[in-house]
Structures are given as structure tokens and as C-alpha cells.
Enzyme design. Structure first.
Site, short mmCIF file in Angstrom:
data_model
loop_
_atom_site.label_atom_id
_atom_site.label_comp_id
_atom_site.label_asym_id
_atom_site.label_seq_id
_atom_site.Cartn_x
_atom_site.Cartn_y
_atom_site.Cartn_z
N ASN A 9 0.86 -1.18 0.00
CA ASN A 9 0.00 0.00 0.00
C ASN A 9 0.90 1.24 0.00
OD1 ASN A 9 -1.86 2.00 0.36
ND2 ASN A 9 -2.52 1.39 2.41
N LYS A 11 0.05 4.19 -0.33
CA LYS A 11 -0.66 5.37 0.19
C LYS A 11 -0.46 6.54 -0.78
CE LYS A 11 -0.45 3.43 4.77
NZ LYS A 11 -0.34 3.58 6.20
N HIS A 95 -9.84 1.06 4.78
CA HIS A 95 -8.56 1.33 5.48
C HIS A 95 -8.81 2.30 6.62
CE1 HIS A 95 -4.48 2.59 6.30
NE2 HIS A 95 -4.09 1.50 5.65
N GLU A 97 -7.24 4.74 7.61
CA GLU A 97 -7.02 6.15 7.29
C GLU A 97 -8.21 6.74 6.54
OE1 GLU A 97 -3.18 5.67 5.46
OE2 GLU A 97 -2.31 5.18 7.41
N GLU A 165 -5.49 -4.79 10.71
CA GLU A 165 -4.57 -3.67 10.90
C GLU A 165 -4.94 -2.92 12.18
OE1 GLU A 165 -2.49 -2.45 6.98
OE2 GLU A 165 -4.19 -1.15 7.31
N GLY A 171 2.13 2.68 11.04
CA GLY A 171 3.03 3.82 10.84
C GLY A 171 4.08 3.98 11.92
N SER A 213 3.12 -1.60 10.61
CA SER A 213 4.56 -1.57 10.90
C SER A 213 5.26 -2.90 10.62
CB SER A 213 4.79 -1.13 12.36
OG SER A 213 4.25 0.15 12.55
P1 13P Z 1 2.66 0.81 7.86
O1 13P Z 1 3.25 -0.47 7.33
O2 13P Z 1 3.40 2.03 7.42
O3 13P Z 1 2.47 0.74 9.34
O4 13P Z 1 1.23 0.96 7.22
C1 13P Z 1 0.35 -0.09 7.37
C2 13P Z 1 -0.82 0.19 6.53
O5 13P Z 1 -1.61 1.07 6.84
C3 13P Z 1 -0.96 -0.59 5.30
O6 13P Z 1 -2.23 -0.44 4.76
#
Ligand code: 13P
Length: 253
Positions: A9, A11, A95, A97, A165, A171, A213
Site C-alpha cells: 500500500n 498510500k 482502510h 485512514e 490492521e 506507521g 509496521s
Molecule cells: P505501515 O506499514 O506504514 O504501518 O502501514 C500499514 C498500513 O496502513 C498498510 O495499509
């Protein structure tokens, strides 16, 4: 044995098309390793063409979101049909976010159904925002799964992939992520919820990925000791060396 699933991902990264091209070039050098996984890359939309042509031989194209309606006039909405025509085979939905921007589990469930209708595998993200000593977060997780998969049947739930997640673990660094034993416990819990909703057989057919992470430093232990089918990787997917190392630890090579 089925190949592990690996989803990158990206992002809203990399910051420019040039950097995205360079990342694809670096990943291509390790295509033999990456091909041992079922790899999907979910780039920002303007990089679709780059990924679908540049990574064709080792990765499938995924979207980071999807519109719930098949047609109509909705400025800014990308319909499942358009995504499908670009070769998208998997769509991340729900997700955290996006949920943080107001996307409800009800909206997620509409997207899941629309994806299935279009022949796109929905990768449904679920995870508790925080943990508490009494384990109340399990109820939060149960409610989110139930509402996000509302309206599905035993027969179509097996086309859904769950990405667990935990929001608090996203993050950060590998050190701050959750422990393999905690992940194993959550995977058992998620399967139990799926089993209560759809029966044991259907629940066992659903792939569960972990995201939050994932880095080279924790990928091996998380993969080995938890019953997951693979990873959904954020920041570490933007570093080709890290990402290839994660793929290697998933395939045990
Ligand atoms: P990170 O691997 O940066 O923690 O992000 C996880 C994530 O949100 C993947 O969709």
C-alpha cells in the site's frame, strides 16, 4: 502450498513519478523473489499505468479505495468497472485512514459488495483503534467485522480477504508493532467471528493478512507464528530492499 499474499500500500507516495519509476526499477531486479508471492501493488491513481506496465511480470494492480456505486454521476468517484478495466484485481476497502475521514462500516459493506459484483477481490481492513487491559477491544473488532461484511453469504465471503490492521500499530517501527503472540490471538478471534457469521468451513477459506509496521525486522516472526496468509505493507513497501526482504521472510527463502 498456496503462495503467500503480499500487498504494497503505497498510500500517497512516492512523491513524484520519477521516484515511483525508480522504485519499480528496483523491485524489477528482484522479480524472481517477488514472484514467489501473490504480490499486489496499490499505488496512487496517477501511477496506475506505470505499475500496470512496469510491474506486469511480477505484480498485480490494486486500488487503495473504490467507489460503491456501479454507475451514475459522482464527481471524483472511481467506479469498480473503471478500476476493473485498468486491470485492478484487488481493492483495499475500509482502510483505517479512510475510516478516520468518516467512512463507516456500512459504507465499507457497500463497497465490498460492489467489488465482488465487479469481480475484484475486496481486501477489507479491520482493526481496533486501541487496546485495553480488559480485552474490550475484541468487541470493537467483532462489531467492525460484522458491519463491514453485512449482507455477504457463505458462498461469497470466501472471495473476501481480511487485513487485520490494529490502528495503534500503523506507521510505527517494527519494535512498536504488536507481538507475534498477540497477532496469533487476534487471528484466532477473527476466524471465530467469521465462523459465527458464516460457518466454520467458509471462515476457514478466508485469507487473513496482517498490516501495521511490518518491516524486515519483524516480518519473519509475525509470518511464522500467527496463521496469517501474508502482509499488507505500508512504509516498508516504499523501500525496495526492505520490501524484498519482507517477501523473502514470507516465503521462507
Ligand atoms: P505501515 O506499514 O506504514 O504501518 O502501514 C500499514 C498500513 O496502513 C498498510 O495499509
Amino acid at each position: 502450498m498456496a503462495k503467500p499474499i503480499l500487498v504494497a500500500n503505497w498510500k500517497n507516495h512516492p512523491a513524484s513519478l520519477e521516484e515511483a519509476k525508480s522504485l519499480i526499477r528496483e523491485l524489477s531486479k528482484a522479480k524472481l523473489v517477488l514472484k514467489k508471492t501473490r504480490l499486489f501493488i496499490a499505488p496512487p491513481l496517477p501511477y496506475f499505468e506505470l505499475v500496470s506496465s512496469g510491474a506486469r511480470s511480477f505484480a498485480g494492480l490494486a486500488s487503495q479505495n473504490m467507489f460503491a456505486h456501479m454507475k451514475g454521476s459522482y464527481t471524483g468517484g472511481i467506479t469498480p468497472g473503471i478500476l476493473k478495466s485498468f486491470g485492478v484485481r484487488l481493492a483495499i476497502v475500509g482502510h483505517s485512514e479512510r475510516r478516520a475521514q468518516g467512512e463507516s462500516s456500512e459504507a465499507v459493506s457497500l463497497k465490498v459488495k460492489a467489488a465482488l459484483k465487479a469481480g475484484i477481490a475486496p481486501l477489507v481492513c479491520v482493526g481496533e483503534p486501541s487496546r485495553d487491559a480488559d480485552g474490550e477491544y475484541f468487541e470493537v473488532l467483532r462489531d467492525e467485522i460484522k458491519a463491514s461484511l453485512a449482507g455477504l453469504s457463505k458462498s461469497n465471503v470466501s472471495s473476501v480477504i481480511i487485513a487485520y490492521e490494529p490502528v495503534w500499530a500503523i506507521g510505527k517501527s517494527a519494535k512498536e508493532s504488536l507481538a507475534p503472540a498477540e497477532l496469533a490471538e487476534s487471528v484466532i478471534f477473527i476466524r471465530k467471528v467469521l465462523s459465527d457469521l458464516f460457518g466454520r468451513k467458509a471462515a476457514e477459506s478466508v485469507h487473513i493478512l496482517y498490516g501495521g509496521s511490518v518491516e524486515y525486522a519483524n516480518a519473519g516472526t509475525l509470518a511464522r507464528e500467527s496463521g496469517i496468509s501474508g502482509f499488507l505493507v505500508g512504509h516498508a513497501s516504499l523501500n525496495a530492499k526492505q520490501f524484498v526482504a519482507i517477501a523473502k521472510s514470507l516465503t521462507g527463502k
